[in-house]
Write a protein that holds these residues in place. Structure first.
Motif, PDB file in Angstrom:
ATOM      1  N   PHE A  37     -21.653   3.098  12.087  1.00 37.82           N
ATOM      2  CA  PHE A  37     -22.516   3.648  11.435  1.00 37.82           C
ATOM      3  C   PHE A  37     -23.643   4.809  12.638  1.00 37.82           C
ATOM      4  O   PHE A  37     -23.244   4.682  13.153  1.00 37.82           O
ATOM      5  N   SER A  38     -23.827   5.737  12.244  1.00 37.91           N
ATOM      6  CA  SER A  38     -25.236   5.901  12.452  1.00 37.91           C
ATOM      7  C   SER A  38     -26.105   6.885  11.732  1.00 37.91           C
ATOM      8  O   SER A  38     -26.749   6.261  11.139  1.00 37.91           O
ATOM      9  N   THR A  39     -27.976   6.671  13.038  1.00 38.58           N
ATOM     10  CA  THR A  39     -29.142   6.652  12.147  1.00 38.58           C
ATOM     11  C   THR A  39     -29.240   8.399  12.141  1.00 38.58           C
ATOM     12  O   THR A  39     -28.081   9.021  11.967  1.00 38.58           O
ATOM     13  N   ARG A  40     -30.125   8.534  11.669  1.00 38.07           N
ATOM     14  CA  ARG A  40     -30.726   9.941  11.205  1.00 38.07           C
ATOM     15  C   ARG A  40     -30.604  10.703  11.977  1.00 38.07           C
ATOM     16  O   ARG A  40     -29.665  11.850  12.031  1.00 38.07           O
ATOM     17  N   PHE A  73     -27.418  -3.705  15.497  1.00 36.52           N
ATOM     18  CA  PHE A  73     -27.745  -2.471  16.541  1.00 36.52           C
ATOM     19  C   PHE A  73     -26.885  -2.500  18.552  1.00 36.52           C
ATOM     20  O   PHE A  73     -28.112  -3.106  18.172  1.00 36.52           O
ATOM     21  N   GLU A  74     -26.348  -1.323  18.522  1.00 31.99           N
ATOM     22  CA  GLU A  74     -25.711  -2.127  19.354  1.00 31.99           C
ATOM     23  C   GLU A  74     -25.666  -0.995  20.384  1.00 31.99           C
ATOM     24  O   GLU A  74     -25.383   0.465  19.814  1.00 31.99           O
ATOM     25  N   PRO A  75     -25.851  -0.924  22.329  1.00 28.67           N
ATOM     26  CA  PRO A  75     -26.313   0.374  22.326  1.00 28.67           C
ATOM     27  C   PRO A  75     -24.491   0.737  22.786  1.00 28.67           C
ATOM     28  O   PRO A  75     -23.487   0.088  22.772  1.00 28.67           O
ATOM     29  N   SER A  76     -24.302   2.239  23.051  1.00 25.57           N
ATOM     30  CA  SER A  76     -23.322   2.884  22.880  1.00 25.57           C
ATOM     31  C   SER A  76     -22.811   3.232  24.828  1.00 25.57           C
ATOM     32  O   SER A  76     -23.795   2.942  25.263  1.00 25.57           O
ATOM     33  N   ARG A  77     -22.084   4.020  24.904  1.00 25.79           N
ATOM     34  CA  ARG A  77     -21.472   4.470  26.168  1.00 25.79           C
ATOM     35  C   ARG A  77     -23.256   5.138  26.624  1.00 25.79           C
ATOM     36  O   ARG A  77     -23.280   5.018  28.227  1.00 25.79           O
ATOM     37  N   GLY A  78     -23.920   5.904  26.284  1.00 25.19           N
ATOM     38  CA  GLY A  78     -24.801   6.396  26.435  1.00 25.19           C
ATOM     39  C   GLY A  78     -26.334   6.044  26.519  1.00 25.19           C
ATOM     40  O   GLY A  78     -27.161   6.083  26.590  1.00 25.19           O
ATOM     41  N   GLY A  79     -26.196   4.570  25.559  1.00 23.17           N
ATOM     42  CA  GLY A  79     -27.485   3.916  25.656  1.00 23.17           C
ATOM     43  C   GLY A  79     -28.275   3.879  24.580  1.00 23.17           C
ATOM     44  O   GLY A  79     -29.041   3.257  24.053  1.00 23.17           O
TER      45      GLY A  79
END
Length: 115
Positions: A37-40, A73-79
């Motif tokens: 998912f994504s936040t707004r 909520f987990e970090p992506s490659r970009g943080g």
């Protein structure tokens, strides 16, 4: 008020979920073991990076508060912290579903999104 998170999904895949009453994820979700998912604030970049040039997409708003402890909520490659659901998505948590059409320049035209 609970936070709203968003899923970009191919219309055919989402319509199948509507008949089942649950969304079990797209192929990338199955491969990764959770539903992305994504936040707004993340949704436009997600569309640009992962759905560039794709038509027949839907933007689905979900009440994150209804997903319980399986939403992490987990970090992506970009943080950035991205919402990941380690369970099927019950459609009872869906607030709305709107078309996500391509504009003339090939960018997706996002509908009004609530906070």
């Amino acid at each position: 008020m609970h936070a709203t998170i968003y899923k970009i999904a191919p219309a055919t895949l989402w319509r199948e979920a509507e008949t089942k009453g649950v969304f079990e994820g797209a192929p990338i979700d199955h491969a990764d073991g959770f539903i992305h998912f994504s936040t707004r604030d993340q949704a436009i970049e997600t569309a640009r990076r992962h759905f560039a040039g794709q038509s027949d997409l839907l933007l689905v708003a979900i009440d994150a508060g209804q997903l319980g402890e399986k939403l992490v909520f987990e970090p992506s490659r970009g943080g950035d912290l991205f919402p990941h659901l380690y369970a099927p998505l019950p459609l009872s948590a869906v607030k709305w579903v709107k078309d996500l059409p391509l504009g003339d320049g090939g960018e997706h035209r996002f509908p009004d999104m609530e906070p």
